[in-house]
Design an enzyme around this catalytic site. Structure first.
Site, mmCIF file in Angstrom:
data_model
loop_
_atom_site.group_PDB
_atom_site.id
_atom_site.type_symbol
_atom_site.label_atom_id
_atom_site.label_comp_id
_atom_site.label_asym_id
_atom_site.label_seq_id
_atom_site.Cartn_x
_atom_site.Cartn_y
_atom_site.Cartn_z
ATOM 1 N N ARG A 1 -94.330 55.497 -101.441
ATOM 2 C CA ARG A 1 -94.070 54.632 -102.603
ATOM 3 C C ARG A 1 -93.239 55.353 -103.657
ATOM 4 O O ARG A 1 -92.298 54.773 -104.217
ATOM 5 C CB ARG A 1 -95.396 54.137 -103.185
ATOM 6 C CG ARG A 1 -96.028 53.050 -102.341
ATOM 7 C CD ARG A 1 -97.403 52.627 -102.816
ATOM 8 N NE ARG A 1 -97.868 51.491 -102.019
ATOM 9 C CZ ARG A 1 -99.046 50.895 -102.159
ATOM 10 N NH1 ARG A 1 -99.907 51.333 -103.077
ATOM 11 N NH2 ARG A 1 -99.376 49.867 -101.392
ATOM 12 N N TYR B 1 -90.929 46.633 -99.092
ATOM 13 C CA TYR B 1 -91.680 47.530 -98.203
ATOM 14 C C TYR B 1 -92.439 48.608 -98.973
ATOM 15 O O TYR B 1 -92.189 48.856 -100.126
ATOM 16 C CB TYR B 1 -90.830 48.097 -97.075
ATOM 17 C CG TYR B 1 -89.645 48.983 -97.364
ATOM 18 C CD1 TYR B 1 -89.471 49.693 -98.542
ATOM 19 C CD2 TYR B 1 -88.674 49.139 -96.367
ATOM 20 C CE1 TYR B 1 -88.389 50.514 -98.734
ATOM 21 C CE2 TYR B 1 -87.574 49.967 -96.546
ATOM 22 C CZ TYR B 1 -87.435 50.650 -97.736
ATOM 23 O OH TYR B 1 -86.357 51.474 -97.916
ATOM 24 N N GLU B 2 -93.417 49.187 -98.269
ATOM 25 C CA GLU B 2 -94.387 50.128 -98.860
ATOM 26 C C GLU B 2 -95.163 49.491 -100.013
ATOM 27 O O GLU B 2 -95.568 50.173 -100.960
ATOM 28 C CB GLU B 2 -93.710 51.421 -99.326
ATOM 29 C CG GLU B 2 -92.925 52.124 -98.244
ATOM 30 C CD GLU B 2 -93.725 52.386 -96.987
ATOM 31 O OE1 GLU B 2 -94.971 52.452 -97.056
ATOM 32 O OE2 GLU B 2 -93.112 52.514 -95.914
ATOM 33 N N GLY B 3 -95.386 48.195 -99.918
ATOM 34 C CA GLY B 3 -96.127 47.475 -100.945
ATOM 35 C C GLY B 3 -95.190 46.759 -101.888
ATOM 36 O O GLY B 3 -94.413 47.390 -102.599
ATOM 37 N N GLN C 1 -97.899 46.648 -106.118
ATOM 38 C CA GLN C 1 -97.863 47.755 -107.088
ATOM 39 C C GLN C 1 -98.515 47.324 -108.402
ATOM 40 O O GLN C 1 -99.244 48.095 -109.034
ATOM 41 C CB GLN C 1 -96.424 48.195 -107.358
ATOM 42 C CG GLN C 1 -95.596 48.519 -106.134
ATOM 43 C CD GLN C 1 -96.239 49.540 -105.233
ATOM 44 O OE1 GLN C 1 -96.770 50.559 -105.694
ATOM 45 N NE2 GLN C 1 -96.216 49.284 -103.942
#
Length: 596
Positions: free
Chosen positions: A297, A438-440, A445
């Site tokens: 992230r 992507y990655e949340g 977040q």
């Protein structure tokens, strides 16, 4: 046009905001002062400018493709990756015990930005490998570390994260990939994983997949998920590669952007089961995977800064070259370059200020990471850990959302030519969009910022940060400089808006969750705006000092101007965002569902 690494700005942040000389006092980092940082960054710039950047456009035109048995990457990628690995860049901030260089994240993050500016699709392979390394360093057994870490850190092998499944997007409780224990202590892995970045490629001899799966009989939900190492090729006792494991790429996705990065669908267990090795303990997989995700992230936030920088550089060059219309002030006798037009300059300043603000925010977060992991004083480690954990969703969420605005402005500066692929401006816009997903996603977040980072401690960490911002306000107000005082005014208004929202979030998350989460993303954007604006205020104070002026007066003058612009045009949005969160929650959810 070619990419030129913004070394002056990076080194300014590393020296004055991240305070590299303080990091160099931490045991193990004694040789990682400013001189080392400058030498490493200059060498990194050469590789990225000369070797990796020229492949960026080629990757968009000739992306990786599935050849029936595997994946062939863009021409030139394999050779460039070999240079990257041979230069030791994969191991830059990983432990020397396993062949890395052991440099601080403060230096590594700047190198990561350069790599992503040069070629984001290429950079995704090292990014995922970094995550796999972090997970194994934290939770891997001595045997797993001995087998995999040195090869991953050298770049000889690459790593992946395997979370998502067709029926389980961001909801990992729905993971159905199964792991069957075997008498020899291994597990057989069966299932399908999607969206696996560099899940198959031809750039390295082995790929080490870190896979979330559910051991047969494990509890339902996230509490029953375990983490496994499932290599593409099994590894013999002497470290040599053995048989092909039962994991295969069945296809790769056709994407809007980052086309050269192969996004794979991986099938485990079609021929008896993929051999997997448990990482840590059963049913703690999500805990371990979050180690990878936290590292990723932050890195994705740096990607946002990187693509914004690349877009800005291209827009500036176009604005200098494109001749159209006489300036409105009559300063030229005929049509001139569009950089003379006030609105073009507004767009360029917006791009520059956003990028520099987020770069400064990321640099200070990296320094906090280094102190939180390596400082000898436990209390200092604790304070820096709290700061870094609060900053991660901001670096990821705010920097990636800003990259969309910046790359969109990059297209706009080009006008009609920005809509034409050959100028390259559109590629940055397309590539940037994935960063907010992507990655949340940004919403994930924001949920993290609300739940774990604000409501959990009653807003204490957030308010402690606000107190630090207030100290910078005082220094700006007392400086006697007009620009500094103007920034202090905007910073104060933004800080007060932030504190109001923190109190709203802390006081209402349990009792009125819909009201709070209706404004979760605006809260993240407000917090990110304030933290980046705070760092710009700190930068302005440095730039006004006689020492800094003597060092490079033109650069420092530009830094003051950029900080003032950030305050006037970006930080000034904060009070309005506060109003939308605290006073506007009801209108978000008021509409009847069947009226949409």
């Amino acid at each position: 046009m070619s990419y030129i690494a913004p070394l002056k700005d990076m080194l300014f942040n590393i020296e004055h905001l991240a305070c590299i000389d303080q990091i160099a006092q931490i045991p193990g980092f004694e040789d990682a002062g400013l001189e080392t940082a400058q030498a490493v960054l200059e060498e990194c710039a050469k590789l990225n400018q000369d070797v990796i950047s020229p492949l960026n456009w080629e990757g968009d035109k000739n992306p990786s493709f599935h050849n029936g048995s595997g994946v062939t990457t863009t021409p030139g990628f394999k050779e460039a990756y070999q240079q990257y690995a041979e230069g030791g860049w994969q191991g830059l901030q990983h432990p020397a015990d396993f062949g890395g260089q052991g440099l601080p994240k403060t230096i590594g993050a700047a190198c990561g930005e350069m790599l992503n500016s040069a070629n984001m699709a290429f950079a995704l392979c090292p990014l995922l490998t970094d995550g796999a390394i972090e997970a194994l360093l934290t939770a891997g057994s001595d045997e797993l570390k001995a087998t995999y870490l040195e090869k991953l850190i050298s770049g000889q092998w690459t790593g992946t994260m395997n979370l998502t499944e067709p029926q389980a997007g961001s909801d990992l409780a729905a993971v159905r990939t199964r792991a069957e224990p075997q008498p020899d202590g291994t597990y057989k892995i069966f299932g399908t994983k999607i969206y696996i970045t560099y899940g198959e490629h031809d750039m390295a001899e082995n790929i080490v997949h870190l896979v979330l799966a559910r051991v047969v009989g494990a509890p339902e939900g996230v509490k029953g998920i375990s983490l496994f190492v499932v290599p593409k090729f099994l590894v013999k006792a002497d470290g040599a590669l053995g048989d092909r494991n039962d994991v295969h790429c069945v296809s790769i996705e056709h994407k809007m952007g980052i086309k050269a990065s192969p996004t794979a669908v991986l099938q485990f267990g079609d021929n008896g089961g993929g051999v997997g090795y448990l990482v840590g303990q059963e049913n703690r997989g999500l805990e371990y995977m979050f180690i990878m995700m936290n590292a990723a992230r932050y890195a994705v936030g740096v990607q946002g800064i990187a693509i914004a920088e690349r877009s800005y550089q291209r827009a500036v060059q176009y604005a200098r070259d494109r001749v159209q219309s006489r300036p409105v002030d009559g300063s030229l006798p005929a049509a001139g370059p569009i950089i003379h037009h006030p609105d073009v300059r507004r767009m360029l300043m917006t791009m520059r200020a956003y990028t520099e603000g987020c770069r400064a925010m990321a640099a200070t977060a990296a320094a906090a990471y280094d102190a939180s992991h390596h400082h000898p004083d436990a209390e200092v480690r604790k304070q820096n850990a709290a700061f870094y954990e609060f900053m991660v969703p901001l670096v990821k969420g705010y920097s990636t959302e800003m990259s969309l605005e910046v790359t969109s402005l990059g297209v706009q500066v080009h006008g009609g030519m920005g809509f034409i692929e050959e100028t390259g401006a559109a590629q940055y816009y397309r590539d940037a969009k994935i960063l907010t997903i992507y990655e949340g996603t940004t919403a994930i977040q924001a949920n993290d910022l609300v739940g774990r980072k604000t409501a959990r401690d009653g807003g204490q960490t957030a308010k402690a940060l606000a107190a630090q911002v207030a100290q910078t306000e005082s220094e700006l107000a007392e400086s006697g400089n007009t620009d500094a005082q103007a920034v202090a005014k905007r910073l104060k208004a933004a800080r007060e808006a932030f504190v109001d929202v923190v109190e709203f979030v802390a006081g209402n998350t349990k009792a009125h969750p819909n009201d709070v989460f209706a404004g979760s993303v605006p809260y993240l954007m407000l917090a990110g705006n304030l933290m980046a604006g705070w760092q710009m205020g700190r930068a302005l104070l440095v730039a006004l000092t006689p020492q800094a002026q003597a060092q490079d007066a033109a650069f420092m003058a530009a830094k003051v101007t950029t900080a003032r612009f950030y305050a006037d045009h970006i930080l000034s949005k904060a009070p309005g965002i506060r109003d939308s969160i605290v006073e506007g929650a009801g209108s978000v959810t008021a509409m009847a569902l069947d009226a949409f």
